[in-house]
Design a protein around this motif. Structure first.
Motif, PDB file in Angstrom:
ATOM      1  N   LYS A  75      -4.312  26.228  55.693  1.00 26.89           N
ATOM      2  CA  LYS A  75      -5.627  25.596  55.774  1.00 26.89           C
ATOM      3  C   LYS A  75      -5.549  24.111  55.418  1.00 26.89           C
ATOM      4  O   LYS A  75      -6.240  23.290  56.031  1.00 26.89           O
ATOM      5  N   ALA A  76      -4.725  23.816  54.424  1.00 22.39           N
ATOM      6  CA  ALA A  76      -4.574  22.412  54.051  1.00 22.39           C
ATOM      7  C   ALA A  76      -3.969  21.601  55.190  1.00 22.39           C
ATOM      8  O   ALA A  76      -4.380  20.464  55.456  1.00 22.39           O
ATOM      9  N   LEU A  77      -2.985  22.213  55.881  1.00 18.57           N
ATOM     10  CA  LEU A  77      -2.388  21.532  57.028  1.00 18.57           C
ATOM     11  C   LEU A  77      -3.422  21.352  58.140  1.00 18.57           C
ATOM     12  O   LEU A  77      -3.456  20.307  58.808  1.00 18.57           O
ATOM     13  N   GLN A  78      -4.251  22.395  58.315  1.00 17.01           N
ATOM     14  CA  GLN A  78      -5.295  22.277  59.332  1.00 17.01           C
ATOM     15  C   GLN A  78      -6.282  21.167  58.982  1.00 17.01           C
ATOM     16  O   GLN A  78      -6.693  20.393  59.848  1.00 17.01           O
ATOM     17  N   ARG A  79      -6.659  21.127  57.680  1.00 12.97           N
ATOM     18  CA  ARG A  79      -7.566  20.059  57.266  1.00 12.97           C
ATOM     19  C   ARG A  79      -6.919  18.698  57.432  1.00 12.97           C
ATOM     20  O   ARG A  79      -7.568  17.719  57.832  1.00 12.97           O
ATOM     21  N   SER A  80      -5.608  18.638  57.115  1.00 17.39           N
ATOM     22  CA  SER A  80      -4.907  17.369  57.274  1.00 17.39           C
ATOM     23  C   SER A  80      -4.850  16.946  58.733  1.00 17.39           C
ATOM     24  O   SER A  80      -5.064  15.774  59.061  1.00 17.39           O
ATOM     25  N   GLU A  81      -4.557  17.926  59.595  1.00 14.96           N
ATOM     26  CA  GLU A  81      -4.515  17.602  61.024  1.00 14.96           C
ATOM     27  C   GLU A  81      -5.892  17.171  61.516  1.00 14.96           C
ATOM     28  O   GLU A  81      -6.013  16.237  62.324  1.00 14.96           O
ATOM     29  N   ALA A  82      -6.941  17.892  61.019  1.00 14.03           N
ATOM     30  CA  ALA A  82      -8.293  17.512  61.427  1.00 14.03           C
ATOM     31  C   ALA A  82      -8.634  16.112  60.936  1.00 14.03           C
ATOM     32  O   ALA A  82      -9.270  15.321  61.646  1.00 14.03           O
ATOM     33  N   ARG A  83      -8.204  15.822  59.703  1.00 12.29           N
ATOM     34  CA  ARG A  83      -8.449  14.488  59.157  1.00 12.29           C
ATOM     35  C   ARG A  83      -7.715  13.427  59.962  1.00 12.29           C
ATOM     36  O   ARG A  83      -8.268  12.360  60.273  1.00 12.29           O
ATOM     37  N   ASN A  84      -6.467  13.715  60.309  1.00 11.55           N
ATOM     38  CA  ASN A  84      -5.695  12.751  61.107  1.00 11.55           C
ATOM     39  C   ASN A  84      -6.317  12.569  62.488  1.00 11.55           C
ATOM     40  O   ASN A  84      -6.370  11.457  63.018  1.00 11.55           O
ATOM     41  N   ALA A  85      -6.762  13.707  63.063  1.00  7.37           N
ATOM     42  CA  ALA A  85      -7.413  13.610  64.371  1.00  7.37           C
ATOM     43  C   ALA A  85      -8.702  12.803  64.264  1.00  7.37           C
ATOM     44  O   ALA A  85      -9.025  12.006  65.156  1.00  7.37           O
ATOM     45  N   PHE A  86      -9.436  13.013  63.147  1.00  4.26           N
ATOM     46  CA  PHE A  86     -10.663  12.245  62.944  1.00  4.26           C
ATOM     47  C   PHE A  86     -10.357  10.758  62.830  1.00  4.26           C
ATOM     48  O   PHE A  86     -11.018   9.915  63.439  1.00  4.26           O
ATOM     49  N   LEU A  87      -9.323  10.423  62.007  1.00  7.50           N
ATOM     50  CA  LEU A  87      -8.981   9.014  61.815  1.00  7.50           C
ATOM     51  C   LEU A  87      -8.453   8.381  63.097  1.00  7.50           C
ATOM     52  O   LEU A  87      -8.577   7.170  63.278  1.00  7.50           O
TER      53      LEU A  87
END
Length: 503
Positions: free
Chosen positions: A314-326
């Motif tokens: 989940k943390a990796l997913q959140r990180s990927e989502a954050r990176n995609a957002f940025l």
């Protein structure tokens, strides 16, 4: 045939399951044994470390108490009045009464104070504030004769010729010491005096000037005995956090009793002893029940590992989502960046083929002056405030983006009348003009907006963007702080905007 194959697969799964369970049991046993051995070794090391640490603390504490006794005794032995009193022999009765009885005994608790020459030819003893016979004083000197010899040697080693006499060299000053440094002419030890462990200090009596006339070269030594009372031991216990601090014969062998020599006195047959704080028993009592539950611990660890793995995913997913957002949004304002805006605009153009959308291009006026006069932090505050206002005004009708610097753009989907677009753009301009509070002051800027619509002002997103930019330039050229619609542009303004866009 299929049933037999399924049955075989079931048997294989069961065998694999039994293998996993057996492996789990083996892992638990090995883990338990390893933990037992590691824990046992760690406990032994911890117990040893605690004992050694407490030995050092006890030695240092007694050393500190000896230093205090030396300081107390120096008030009499390192004193002009004492040196003068000894000019013609041993101290008189008045000196004994006023200085030894009422001061050294009553105030400092010295049980014995003995003045003696190095050869013990002249001796004067005071016990608990009362003068005693010369014979009784000599008897006590027998127990500290080695210390009196060392004190004479230290005294003579510190002498240096000076002005027809001698000078006692001073000790090197230590800026970290809270008490003044004394001449290095004292010796000390811990002895059993009158059946009580006592701190014994011996040093020659000298004046404050440290100058010794030639006719006073032979020293008079002052021997003081400070009993180590139960209160002193209790205070030391409280300071050190130990129990049962006392003195034991050096040959004592008692399980659970820690001992260490104190005072640096080779003639002392007693050592300090105490019950050390052994963490081992407490650790064992706490750990043994847990060792007995290793099977449950293993299941808990497996469950914990599963949950941790899930949390990691989940943390990796959140990180990927954050990176995609940025990747699609401006890190300062949270609005879409140019890449995110182009992506959204392409979606709208693709989904709304044959439909319509509108573009509002915006620039902030006087923004560079804010950066120059108030710094980049003020500029960042302006951009964040304006972006928040733009996003709130646009709402769900579209999306706002920041292309960089003070350049913004708004994408509106669906059908919009010219009047509604102009009204919205003018509202955005007013949003930019509202003062922004920062660091105790109001920052004032403005804004200009250009509006273009699909398909009225272009057959592609690029063409509409060009016309919105052209309208923005027209608004700026018309005096800023206003909105302009592409439908009002002159042909030369359109050509100029297209050329600027192409460049």
């Amino acid at each position: 045939m299929t049933g037999k194959a399924g049955e075989g697969q079931t048997i294989r799964r069961r065998g694999f399951g039994r293998t996993i369970r057996a492996a789990a049991v083996l892992i638990v046993l090995l883990f338990g044994a390893a933990n037992y051995l590691v824990l046992d070794h760690a406990i032994k090391q911890a117990d040893s470390f605690v004992i050694e640490t407490e030995r050092t603390l006890v030695r240092n504490d007694f050393s500190h108490q000896i230093d205090q006794v030396v300081q107390y005794q120096s008030q009499l032995s390192f004193w002009d009045k004492s040196f003068k009193e000894l000019a013609h022999g041993m101290p008189g009765d008045i000196f004994v009464r006023d200085q030894l009885r009422d001061w050294m005994w009553a105030d400092f608790g010295f049980s014995w104070m003995i003045f003696t020459t190095p050869d013990h030819e002249e001796v004067l003893g005071v016990h608990r504030g009362a003068k005693v016979s010369e014979h009784e004083a000599r008897e006590k000197l027998r127990w500290v004769s080695d210390l009196t010899r060392k004190a004479e040697v230290a005294y003579r080693a510190a002498l240096a010729p000076s002005l027809g006499g001698w000078e006692v060299r001073s000790a090197r000053e230590d800026p970290d010491l809270l008490t003044p440094a004394l001449p290095a002419i004292h010796v000390s030890g811990i002895r059993l005096i009158d059946k009580v462990m006592s701190i014994v200090v011996v040093q020659a009596v000298i004046p404050r000037t440290r100058y010794i006339p030639a006719n006073r070269l032979r020293p008079t030594l002052l021997v003081t005995v400070k009993p180590i009372s139960q209160k002193m031991l209790a205070d030391a216990e409280e300071r050190l956090g130990v129990e049962g601090l006392s003195f034991s014969p050096i040959v004592t062998e008692a399980p659970g009793l820690a001992m260490t020599p104190v005072g640096g006195d080779a003639y002392n047959p007693m050592v300090a002893s105490w019950r050390p704080n052994m963490p081992g028993s407490f650790v064992w009592k706490s750990a043994l029940p847990q060792i007995g539950l290793f099977v449950l611990v293993f299941a808990g660890l497996m469950l914990f590992g599963t949950l941790r793995f899930s949390a990691l995913v989940k943390a990796l997913q959140r990180s990927e989502a954050r990176n995609a957002f940025l990747a699609r949004h401006d890190s300062l304002t949270g609005l879409r960046n140019r890449s995110g805006f182009d992506e959204k605009a392409a979606e709208v153009a693709k989904e709304g083929a044959g439909g319509s959308f509108a573009i509002i291009a915006l620039d902030l006026d006087r923004f560079k002056a804010v950066n120059d006069l108030h710094g980049h932090a003020a500029g960042d505050a302006v951009l964040q405030a304006v972006a928040r206002r733009f996003a709130e005004r646009i709402g769900v009708r579209g999306c706002a983006a920041r292309f960089g610097g003070d350049e913004f753009c708004v994408l509106l989907t669906g059908e919009h009348s010219r009047e509604s677009l102009v009204g919205l753009a003018e509202g955005l301009v007013r949003d930019a003009q509202v003062p922004i509070a920062h660091d105790g002051q109001l920052l004032l800027i403005g804004g200009s907006a250009g509006i273009a619509q699909f398909p009225d002002h272009g057959q592609s997103l690029h063409d509409v963007m060009v016309m919105a930019d052209a309208a923005l330039y027209a608004a700026k050229n018309a005096g800023r702080n206003r909105a302009a619609h592409a439908g009002d542009l002159r042909m030369e303004e359109i050509i100029e905007a297209r050329a600027s866009r192409a460049a």
